[in-house]
Motif scaffolding. Structure first.
Motif, PDB file in Angstrom:
ATOM      1  N   ILE A 120      70.046  37.090  95.316  1.00 19.86           N
ATOM      2  CA  ILE A 120      69.383  37.286  94.259  1.00 19.86           C
ATOM      3  C   ILE A 120      69.709  36.724  92.891  1.00 19.86           C
ATOM      4  CG2 ILE A 120      68.754  39.147  92.646  1.00 19.86           C
ATOM      5  CD1 ILE A 120      68.566  41.029  95.214  1.00 19.86           C
ATOM      6  N   GLU A 121      71.107  36.567  92.635  1.00 22.44           N
ATOM      7  CA  GLU A 121      71.631  36.003  91.472  1.00 22.44           C
ATOM      8  C   GLU A 121      71.252  34.325  91.591  1.00 22.44           C
ATOM      9  OE1 GLU A 121      73.085  37.047  88.859  1.00 22.44           O
ATOM     10  OE2 GLU A 121      72.446  39.086  89.855  1.00 22.44           O
ATOM     11  N   VAL A 122      71.512  33.801  92.649  1.00 22.07           N
ATOM     12  CA  VAL A 122      71.055  32.297  92.816  1.00 22.07           C
ATOM     13  C   VAL A 122      69.659  32.176  92.376  1.00 22.07           C
ATOM     14  CG1 VAL A 122      70.641  30.600  94.260  1.00 22.07           C
ATOM     15  CG2 VAL A 122      72.655  31.755  94.464  1.00 22.07           C
ATOM     16  N   VAL A 123      68.764  33.052  92.986  1.00 16.72           N
ATOM     17  CA  VAL A 123      67.059  32.911  92.758  1.00 16.72           C
ATOM     18  C   VAL A 123      67.023  33.320  91.183  1.00 16.72           C
ATOM     19  CG1 VAL A 123      65.019  34.261  93.171  1.00 16.72           C
ATOM     20  CG2 VAL A 123      66.434  33.430  95.032  1.00 16.72           C
ATOM     21  N   LYS A 124      67.599  34.237  90.423  1.00 17.63           N
ATOM     22  CA  LYS A 124      67.478  34.350  89.101  1.00 17.63           C
ATOM     23  C   LYS A 124      67.704  33.214  88.423  1.00 17.63           C
ATOM     24  CE  LYS A 124      68.182  39.235  88.891  1.00 17.63           C
ATOM     25  NZ  LYS A 124      69.215  40.246  88.318  1.00 17.63           N
ATOM     26  N   MET A 125      68.900  32.236  88.537  1.00 15.92           N
ATOM     27  CA  MET A 125      69.359  31.106  88.035  1.00 15.92           C
ATOM     28  C   MET A 125      68.248  29.832  88.212  1.00 15.92           C
ATOM     29  SD  MET A 125      73.313  30.766  89.072  1.00 15.92           S
ATOM     30  CE  MET A 125      74.268  32.044  89.521  1.00 15.92           C
ATOM     31  N   LEU A 126      67.596  29.976  89.514  1.00 16.03           N
ATOM     32  CA  LEU A 126      66.569  28.882  89.735  1.00 16.03           C
ATOM     33  C   LEU A 126      65.463  29.259  88.784  1.00 16.03           C
ATOM     34  CD1 LEU A 126      66.600  28.772  93.677  1.00 16.03           C
ATOM     35  CD2 LEU A 126      67.231  27.039  92.149  1.00 16.03           C
ATOM     36  N   GLU A 127      65.090  30.520  88.683  1.00 15.73           N
ATOM     37  CA  GLU A 127      64.031  31.006  87.654  1.00 15.73           C
ATOM     38  C   GLU A 127      63.960  30.371  86.474  1.00 15.73           C
ATOM     39  OE1 GLU A 127      61.037  34.850  87.254  1.00 15.73           O
ATOM     40  OE2 GLU A 127      62.904  35.276  87.548  1.00 15.73           O
ATOM     41  N   GLN A 128      65.409  30.629  85.775  1.00 14.80           N
ATOM     42  CA  GLN A 128      65.629  30.387  84.720  1.00 14.80           C
ATOM     43  C   GLN A 128      65.582  28.921  84.368  1.00 14.80           C
ATOM     44  OE1 GLN A 128      66.164  32.292  81.802  1.00 14.80           O
ATOM     45  NE2 GLN A 128      65.507  34.025  83.261  1.00 14.80           N
ATOM     46  N   GLU A 129      66.220  28.039  85.364  1.00 15.50           N
ATOM     47  CA  GLU A 129      65.978  26.676  85.377  1.00 15.50           C
ATOM     48  C   GLU A 129      64.626  26.265  85.372  1.00 15.50           C
ATOM     49  OE1 GLU A 129      67.981  24.393  88.347  1.00 15.50           O
ATOM     50  OE2 GLU A 129      69.797  24.936  87.606  1.00 15.50           O
ATOM     51  N   ALA A 130      63.603  26.721  85.913  1.00 11.40           N
ATOM     52  CA  ALA A 130      62.249  26.483  85.999  1.00 11.40           C
ATOM     53  C   ALA A 130      61.453  26.873  84.524  1.00 11.40           C
ATOM     54  CB  ALA A 130      61.605  27.405  87.121  1.00 11.40           C
ATOM     55  N   LYS A 131      62.091  28.037  84.056  1.00 12.78           N
ATOM     56  CA  LYS A 131      61.357  28.359  82.739  1.00 12.78           C
ATOM     57  C   LYS A 131      61.961  27.275  81.672  1.00 12.78           C
ATOM     58  CE  LYS A 131      61.243  33.236  83.146  1.00 12.78           C
ATOM     59  NZ  LYS A 131      61.627  34.491  83.016  1.00 12.78           N
ATOM     60  N   LYS A 132      63.091  26.747  81.970  1.00 10.11           N
ATOM     61  CA  LYS A 132      64.017  25.809  80.779  1.00 10.11           C
ATOM     62  C   LYS A 132      63.003  24.390  81.227  1.00 10.11           C
ATOM     63  CE  LYS A 132      67.715  23.364  79.280  1.00 10.11           C
ATOM     64  NZ  LYS A 132      67.241  22.222  79.070  1.00 10.11           N
ATOM     65  N   GLN A 133      62.639  24.020  82.337  1.00 13.47           N
ATOM     66  CA  GLN A 133      61.775  22.871  82.676  1.00 13.47           C
ATOM     67  C   GLN A 133      60.457  22.882  82.086  1.00 13.47           C
ATOM     68  OE1 GLN A 133      62.277  22.881  86.966  1.00 13.47           O
ATOM     69  NE2 GLN A 133      64.209  21.514  86.965  1.00 13.47           N
ATOM     70  N   ARG A 134      59.602  24.013  82.400  1.00 14.17           N
ATOM     71  CA  ARG A 134      58.507  24.153  81.685  1.00 14.17           C
ATOM     72  C   ARG A 134      58.546  24.124  80.062  1.00 14.17           C
ATOM     73  NH1 ARG A 134      54.046  27.195  85.319  1.00 14.17           N
ATOM     74  NH2 ARG A 134      54.960  26.271  87.319  1.00 14.17           N
ATOM     75  N   LYS A 135      59.530  24.637  79.560  1.00 11.90           N
ATOM     76  CA  LYS A 135      59.814  24.296  78.179  1.00 11.90           C
ATOM     77  C   LYS A 135      59.827  23.307  77.741  1.00 11.90           C
ATOM     78  CE  LYS A 135      62.217  26.306  74.352  1.00 11.90           C
ATOM     79  NZ  LYS A 135      63.026  27.400  73.784  1.00 11.90           N
ATOM     80  N   ASP A 136      60.620  22.349  78.502  1.00  8.95           N
ATOM     81  CA  ASP A 136      61.109  21.241  77.948  1.00  8.95           C
ATOM     82  C   ASP A 136      59.914  20.197  78.202  1.00  8.95           C
ATOM     83  OD1 ASP A 136      63.671  21.974  77.655  1.00  8.95           O
ATOM     84  OD2 ASP A 136      64.505  21.189  79.264  1.00  8.95           O
ATOM     85  N   MET A 137      59.010  20.451  79.165  1.00  8.90           N
ATOM     86  CA  MET A 137      57.885  19.489  79.313  1.00  8.90           C
ATOM     87  C   MET A 137      56.638  19.918  78.607  1.00  8.90           C
ATOM     88  SD  MET A 137      57.522  19.145  83.418  1.00  8.90           S
ATOM     89  CE  MET A 137      57.764  21.032  83.892  1.00  8.90           C
ATOM     90  N   ALA A 138      56.720  20.892  77.684  1.00  4.70           N
ATOM     91  CA  ALA A 138      55.549  21.372  77.008  1.00  4.70           C
ATOM     92  C   ALA A 138      54.981  20.401  76.051  1.00  4.70           C
ATOM     93  CB  ALA A 138      55.967  22.708  76.159  1.00  4.70           C
ATOM     94  N   GLY A 139      55.573  19.571  75.469  1.00  2.07           N
ATOM     95  CA  GLY A 139      55.107  18.627  74.620  1.00  2.07           C
ATOM     96  C   GLY A 139      55.053  17.086  75.249  1.00  2.07           C
ATOM     97  N   ALA A 140      55.360  16.951  76.603  1.00  2.00           N
ATOM     98  CA  ALA A 140      55.129  15.806  77.243  1.00  2.00           C
ATOM     99  C   ALA A 140      53.880  15.364  77.657  1.00  2.00           C
ATOM    100  CB  ALA A 140      55.864  15.663  78.466  1.00  2.00           C
ATOM    101  N   PRO A 141      53.693  14.229  77.925  1.00  2.00           N
ATOM    102  CA  PRO A 141      52.042  13.881  78.182  1.00  2.00           C
ATOM    103  C   PRO A 141      51.936  14.295  79.775  1.00  2.00           C
ATOM    104  CG  PRO A 141      53.397  12.015  77.454  1.00  2.00           C
ATOM    105  CD  PRO A 141      54.268  13.063  77.558  1.00  2.00           C
ATOM    106  N   ALA A 142      50.300  14.603  79.991  1.00  2.00           N
ATOM    107  CA  ALA A 142      50.266  15.422  81.328  1.00  2.00           C
ATOM    108  C   ALA A 142      50.684  14.291  82.478  1.00  2.00           C
ATOM    109  CB  ALA A 142      48.620  15.406  81.456  1.00  2.00           C
TER     110      ALA A 142
END
Length: 196
Positions: A120-142
């Motif tokens: 469960i802890e590993v999955v929570k870390m994966l979820e946080q990484e995914a949120k960060k990746q999405r945030k980082d991509m927010a301004g990127a071209p499609a």
């Protein structure tokens, strides 16, 4: 709508109509291959076990069977092979490797060797990484945006579970032959959502 747009839409519709049976045949062949051999068609055996365990963390067994009981890993394996682009397939496999890196870095063992709380802890870390990746991509071209591994895994797990017999009949309320259609029904507390 002008004539050119109408012709383009008709051509797209015809192309889609002709390609759906081919896609169904491809999926059916992969499912048959998996059923006949019992071996994954896209993932390695170790990756297949890992996907089953990850899916079970996302949809655990409670008063209804979980993702492992619904064999969600088999569905994910076939869908990845037949429906995902090579870049997304590669990203998924890299995500599995990353999952093991996180588990080994945090608990000195592979994800599959971890106990349930560690998973469960590993999955929570994966979820946080995914949120960060999405945030980082927010301004990127499609063209530079992509779906993070954990988002793909979660989407595939939910799709696989709720389209399985277990998901439709035990996790959701199911009526094999429904009566009339009611567009808006109030659910009672504790009542399951309806399968469609």
């Amino acid at each position: 709508m002008n004539r050119r747009d109408a012709l383009m839409r008709v051509a797209a519709f015809m192309g889609a109509t002709m390609s759906f049976p081919a896609l169904a045949d491809t999926l059916e062949a992969s499912v048959a291959s998996r059923a006949a051999t019992g071996a994954p068609v896209f993932l390695t055996a170790d990756q297949d076990v890992m996907v089953a365990e990850l899916a079970e963390v996302i949809i655990p067994t409670t008063n209804t069977p979980g993702a492992k009981a619904a064999k969600v890993n088999e569905i994910i394996d076939v869908v990845l092979k037949d429906c995902y682009k090579p870049a997304d397939q590669q990203r998924f496999k890299e995500g599995l490797d990353r999952t093991n890196q996180i588990a080994k870095g945090s608990f000195n063992k592979s994800f599959v060797e971890c106990d349930n709380n560690q998973r469960i802890e590993v999955v929570k870390m994966l979820e946080q990484e995914a949120k960060k990746q999405r945030k980082d991509m927010a301004g990127a071209p499609a063209s530079q945006r992509y779906t993070p591994f954990f988002a793909m895994l979660k989407d595939l797990t939910l799709m696989g579970y709720f389209t399985s017999e277990i998901g439709c009949t035990q996790a959701l309320e199911y009526v094999a032959v429904p009566g009339r259609y009611d567009g808006c029904i109030t659910l009672k507390p504790g009542q399951k959502a309806w399968a469609i």
